[in-house]
Design an enzyme around this catalytic site. Structure first.
Site, PDB file in Angstrom:
ATOM      1  N   ASN A 174     -59.254  -9.304-112.363  1.00 48.34           N
ATOM      2  CA  ASN A 174     -59.462  -7.920-111.930  1.00 48.34           C
ATOM      3  C   ASN A 174     -60.522  -7.247-112.790  1.00 48.34           C
ATOM      4  OD1 ASN A 174     -57.445  -8.016-113.974  1.00 48.34           O
ATOM      5  ND2 ASN A 174     -56.590  -6.056-113.372  1.00 48.34           N
ATOM      6  N   GLU A 183     -61.748  -3.402-113.367  1.00 46.45           N
ATOM      7  CA  GLU A 183     -61.487  -1.987-113.076  1.00 46.45           C
ATOM      8  C   GLU A 183     -62.746  -1.148-113.269  1.00 46.45           C
ATOM      9  OE1 GLU A 183     -57.933  -1.020-115.317  1.00 46.45           O
ATOM     10  OE2 GLU A 183     -56.714  -2.137-113.860  1.00 46.45           O
ATOM     11  N   GLU A 201     -57.764 -11.421-106.923  1.00 43.92           N
ATOM     12  CA  GLU A 201     -57.840 -12.259-105.724  1.00 43.92           C
ATOM     13  C   GLU A 201     -59.174 -12.062-105.018  1.00 43.92           C
ATOM     14  OE1 GLU A 201     -55.446 -10.273-106.672  1.00 43.92           O
ATOM     15  OE2 GLU A 201     -53.469 -10.921-106.004  1.00 43.92           O
TER      16      GLU A 201
HETATM   17  N1  THU Z   1     -54.186  -6.204-109.375  1.00 43.71           N
HETATM   18  C1  THU Z   1     -54.763  -7.399-109.028  1.00 43.71           C
HETATM   19  O1  THU Z   1     -55.821  -7.776-109.554  1.00 43.71           O
HETATM   20  N2  THU Z   1     -54.154  -8.158-108.095  1.00 43.71           N
HETATM   21  C2  THU Z   1     -52.972  -7.836-107.499  1.00 43.71           C
HETATM   22  O2  THU Z   1     -52.558  -8.527-106.592  1.00 43.71           O
HETATM   23  C3  THU Z   1     -52.207  -6.692-107.971  1.00 43.71           C
HETATM   24  C4  THU Z   1     -52.983  -5.710-108.774  1.00 43.71           C
HETATM   25  C5  THU Z   1     -54.852  -5.377-110.371  1.00 43.71           C
HETATM   26  C6  THU Z   1     -55.505  -4.151-109.829  1.00 43.71           C
HETATM   27  C7  THU Z   1     -55.555  -3.279-111.057  1.00 43.71           C
HETATM   28  O3  THU Z   1     -56.730  -3.607-111.803  1.00 43.71           O
HETATM   29  C8  THU Z   1     -54.354  -3.694-111.859  1.00 43.71           C
HETATM   30  O4  THU Z   1     -53.932  -4.939-111.334  1.00 43.71           O
HETATM   31  C9  THU Z   1     -53.204  -2.712-111.787  1.00 43.71           C
HETATM   32  O5  THU Z   1     -52.903  -2.409-110.480  1.00 43.71           O
END
Ligand code: THU
Length: 147
Positions: free
Chosen positions: A47, A49, A60
């Site tokens: 992820n 942000e 994903e």
């Molecule tokens: N997040 C993911 O990368 N994948 C998921 O399936 C659930 C949530 C991330 C998004 C955000 O950066 C952090 O987790 C908190 O929601």
């Protein structure tokens, strides 16, 4: 088709390594994902942000981008790694993104950062009665992987 034990281990390791690279200064919730394509290749993502919160990208989605960039079109197994009391499962948007390249029978496993398996679902369980490429193309599900 799903993955052998060896491939599950390789997916888990790739997802754990990807999670280590996550950029999540706001939620501090690090996520790694790894996808096995139908050519036996693994594609990982983390992820990323953003200070403008909605612009953040899930692990994903990054893994899917890597797969497509490398010519992959079919996901046959997926692993998502995250921490917390509750086992991670892909968010709603990522379920739909996985749906583009995966069948209802696609197995999505969850694990924690220590490499412990925490859960297993099929994509059909995570996203029942889903809308997919076949709906637009007017063809059957098993014909939709040419896009
Ligand atoms: N997040 C993911 O990368 N994948 C998921 O399936 C659930 C949530 C991330 C998004 C955000 O950066 C952090 O987790 C908190 O929601």
């Amino acid at each position: 088709m799903t993955a052998t034990q060896d491939r599950w281990s390789a997916l888990l390791e790739a997802a754990r390594q990807a999670r280590e690279k996550a950029y999540a200064p706001y939620s501090r919730y690090l996520v790694g994902a790894a996808l096995l394509d139908d050519q036996g290749r693994i594609h990982a993502g983390c992820n990323v942000e953003n200070a403008a919160y909605p612009e953040g990208v899930c692990a994903e989605a990054g893994a899917i981008s890597h797969m497509v960039l490398n010519g992959g079109r079919r996901i046959v197994a997926a692993v998502v790694v995250g921490e917390g009391a509750e086992a991670i499962t892909p968010c709603g948007g990522c379920r739909q993104k996985l749906r583009e390249f995966g069948a209802d029978s696609l197995v999505v496993r969850s694990a924690d950062a220590q490499g412990q398996w925490r859960g297993e679902h099929t994509l059909g369980q995570l996203l029942p009665s889903s809308f997919g490429p076949a709906h637009l193309a007017g063809k059957k599900e098993d014909e939709d992987d040419e896009a």
